[in-house]
Design a protein around this motif. Structure first.
Motif, PDB file in Angstrom:
ATOM      1  N   GLY A   7     106.923 -33.839  29.694  1.00 15.31           N
ATOM      2  CA  GLY A   7     107.431 -32.755  30.358  1.00 15.31           C
ATOM      3  C   GLY A   7     107.287 -32.760  31.956  1.00 15.31           C
ATOM      4  O   GLY A   7     106.674 -34.154  32.866  1.00 15.31           O
ATOM      5  N   GLU A   8     107.030 -31.459  32.282  1.00 18.21           N
ATOM      6  CA  GLU A   8     106.837 -31.073  33.450  1.00 18.21           C
ATOM      7  C   GLU A   8     105.406 -32.179  34.424  1.00 18.21           C
ATOM      8  O   GLU A   8     105.621 -32.538  35.183  1.00 18.21           O
ATOM      9  CB  GLU A   8     106.768 -30.066  33.991  1.00 18.21           C
ATOM     10  N   LYS A   9     104.328 -31.728  33.251  1.00 17.61           N
ATOM     11  CA  LYS A   9     102.750 -32.146  33.719  1.00 17.61           C
ATOM     12  C   LYS A   9     102.943 -33.785  33.422  1.00 17.61           C
ATOM     13  O   LYS A   9     102.223 -33.853  34.851  1.00 17.61           O
ATOM     14  CB  LYS A   9     101.745 -31.449  32.782  1.00 17.61           C
ATOM     15  N   VAL A  68     100.351 -31.898  28.478  1.00 15.82           N
ATOM     16  CA  VAL A  68     101.491 -31.390  27.660  1.00 15.82           C
ATOM     17  C   VAL A  68     101.471 -30.721  28.524  1.00 15.82           C
ATOM     18  O   VAL A  68     100.081 -29.458  28.328  1.00 15.82           O
ATOM     19  CB  VAL A  68     100.694 -31.364  26.280  1.00 15.82           C
ATOM     20  N   ASP A  69     102.601 -29.917  28.404  1.00 11.67           N
ATOM     21  CA  ASP A  69     103.233 -28.224  29.344  1.00 11.67           C
ATOM     22  C   ASP A  69     102.327 -26.974  28.354  1.00 11.67           C
ATOM     23  O   ASP A  69     101.994 -26.249  29.213  1.00 11.67           O
ATOM     24  CB  ASP A  69     104.415 -28.216  28.827  1.00 11.67           C
ATOM     25  N   ASP A  70     102.335 -27.045  27.603  1.00  7.90           N
ATOM     26  CA  ASP A  70     101.773 -25.919  26.246  1.00  7.90           C
ATOM     27  C   ASP A  70     101.070 -26.216  25.284  1.00  7.90           C
ATOM     28  O   ASP A  70     101.467 -27.493  23.952  1.00  7.90           O
ATOM     29  CB  ASP A  70     102.702 -25.143  25.324  1.00  7.90           C
ATOM     30  N   ARG A  71      99.792 -26.288  24.908  1.00  3.31           N
ATOM     31  CA  ARG A  71      98.654 -26.669  23.953  1.00  3.31           C
ATOM     32  C   ARG A  71      99.173 -26.323  23.043  1.00  3.31           C
ATOM     33  O   ARG A  71      97.788 -26.258  21.899  1.00  3.31           O
ATOM     34  CB  ARG A  71      97.707 -27.040  24.361  1.00  3.31           C
ATOM     35  N   MET A 109      96.677 -28.110  40.124  1.00  4.59           N
ATOM     36  CA  MET A 109      96.464 -28.278  38.616  1.00  4.59           C
ATOM     37  C   MET A 109      95.341 -27.939  38.116  1.00  4.59           C
ATOM     38  O   MET A 109      95.216 -27.206  37.241  1.00  4.59           O
ATOM     39  CB  MET A 109      96.475 -29.894  37.940  1.00  4.59           C
ATOM     40  N   VAL A 110      94.686 -27.475  39.145  1.00  5.38           N
ATOM     41  CA  VAL A 110      93.125 -26.944  38.911  1.00  5.38           C
ATOM     42  C   VAL A 110      93.035 -25.678  38.353  1.00  5.38           C
ATOM     43  O   VAL A 110      93.993 -24.434  39.149  1.00  5.38           O
ATOM     44  CB  VAL A 110      92.618 -26.885  39.706  1.00  5.38           C
TER      45      VAL A 110
END
Length: 322
Positions: A7-9, A68-71, A109-110
């Motif tokens: 995805g986006e990440k 992963v965008d959503d874990r 990201m952080v």
């Protein structure tokens, strides 16, 4: 490298490889996961139809990056990742991946918890003593060259200005713990360069820079008086470059974690200086901060020696001067 996510990440990794921000890696596949946002090219995707460890064996994987965008999905392969880790495969989150492969901490990201939970950001007595010892040794080693060069630079500035104005000027900068100190430099600009009364960054082809100033800036010779700052202990030879209080106040409001660069002594040269060219915008400051945070997190005598070697190359080739 196998990227868990598409995805986006995950797209950030692909973009970094395209732009050359990350080099020397072979990303063999991106595996789509539930919760991913956006679509990547199907030709680089690999569906997860078997245990992850099987892909690792078949594709000869050394490292898995979790992008992963959503874990929060129940289908997140936690057990498979533990199997891979037990098999000797590196498992990295996205921030750590960029830290190791790009030499910087990506601010987009952080999150705050990563800063205090990850390894690094330590300043023991051994590190401090080793760093101070290196500073003194480097300054003493440079003195036989720095003194005659400084004399020539002083003479050139004096002649060009017709004896008017000072050869060396001082300016208030911010050092470790956010404290002010007086930094010394050879004057490379015209007298009263800031007549408007406001702090200004030097810009490309800045008309305030003199002919001698342009020459000494290319070789970073204008920084030689800062050896005094290093001996005094206000600065280290290697560290984030010290900024003026006016800029620090502005950037601290605009840029997250900006004040964290003051955890260590400022430097005459630094990781950001050898990795990124001179910048005079907020965007440039953000980019440089990512390298500064990497240094604050990982600094050591060995890293300082590496930066000193790369600084020698930058000075000899006149890279990044302005």
């Amino acid at each position: 490298v196998l990227v868990l996510g598409a995805g986006e990440k995950a797209a950030l990794i692909r973009e970094a490889i395209k732009t050359g921000e990350i080099r020397g890696l072979n990303v063999v596949a991106y595996i789509p996961m539930p919760g991913d946002h956006g679509n990547m090219d199907r030709d680089i995707l690999q569906s997860l139809e078997k245990p992850l460890v099987k892909y690792v064996e078949e594709l000869d994987i050394d490292e898995i990056v979790i992008a992963v965008d959503d874990r929060r999905s129940r289908r997140f392969p936690t057990k498979d990742l533990i199997d891979c880790k037990m098999s000797g495969i590196n498992i990295l989150d996205l921030v750590t991946f960029f830290e190791r492969r790009a030499g910087k901490i990506r601010l987009d990201m952080v999150n705050p918890s990563w800063l205090y939970l990850s390894e690094g950001f330590e300043a023991g007595n051994v590190r401090r003593i080793g760093k101070r010892f290196l500073d003194v040794v480097v300054v003493l080693a440079l003195m036989p060259i720095a003194l005659p060069v400084s004399a020539l630079v002083s003479l050139a500035i004096f002649i060009e200005s017709g004896g008017r104005g000072s050869v060396i000027y001082s300016q208030i900068r911010v050092k470790q713990d956010g404290l002010p100190f007086k930094i010394y430099k050879f004057r490379s600009m015209v007298i009263n360069a800031e007549k408007v009364g406001e702090a200004q960054w030097a810009s490309k082809n800045d008309p305030r820079i003199t002919r001698v100033g342009r020459f000494i800036r290319k070789g970073r010779l204008d920084e030689l008086p800062q050896l005094v700052n290093v001996i005094k202990g206000d600065m280290s030879f290697v560290g984030p470059r010290p900024e003026r209080p006016e800029f620090v106040e502005k950037l601290s409001k605009a840029v997250p974690y900006y004040e964290e660069r003051h955890r260590v002594k400022p430097g005459l040269t630094g990781w950001a200086q050898v990795c990124y060219t001179y910048g005079d915008t907020v965007a440039d400051s953000i980019e440089k901060l990512q390298y500064d945070l990497y240094y604050v997190k990982n600094y050591s005598v060995l890293l300082d020696l590496l930066i000193l070697l790369q600084t020698a190359e930058v000075v000899l080739l006149s890279k990044g001067a302005q």
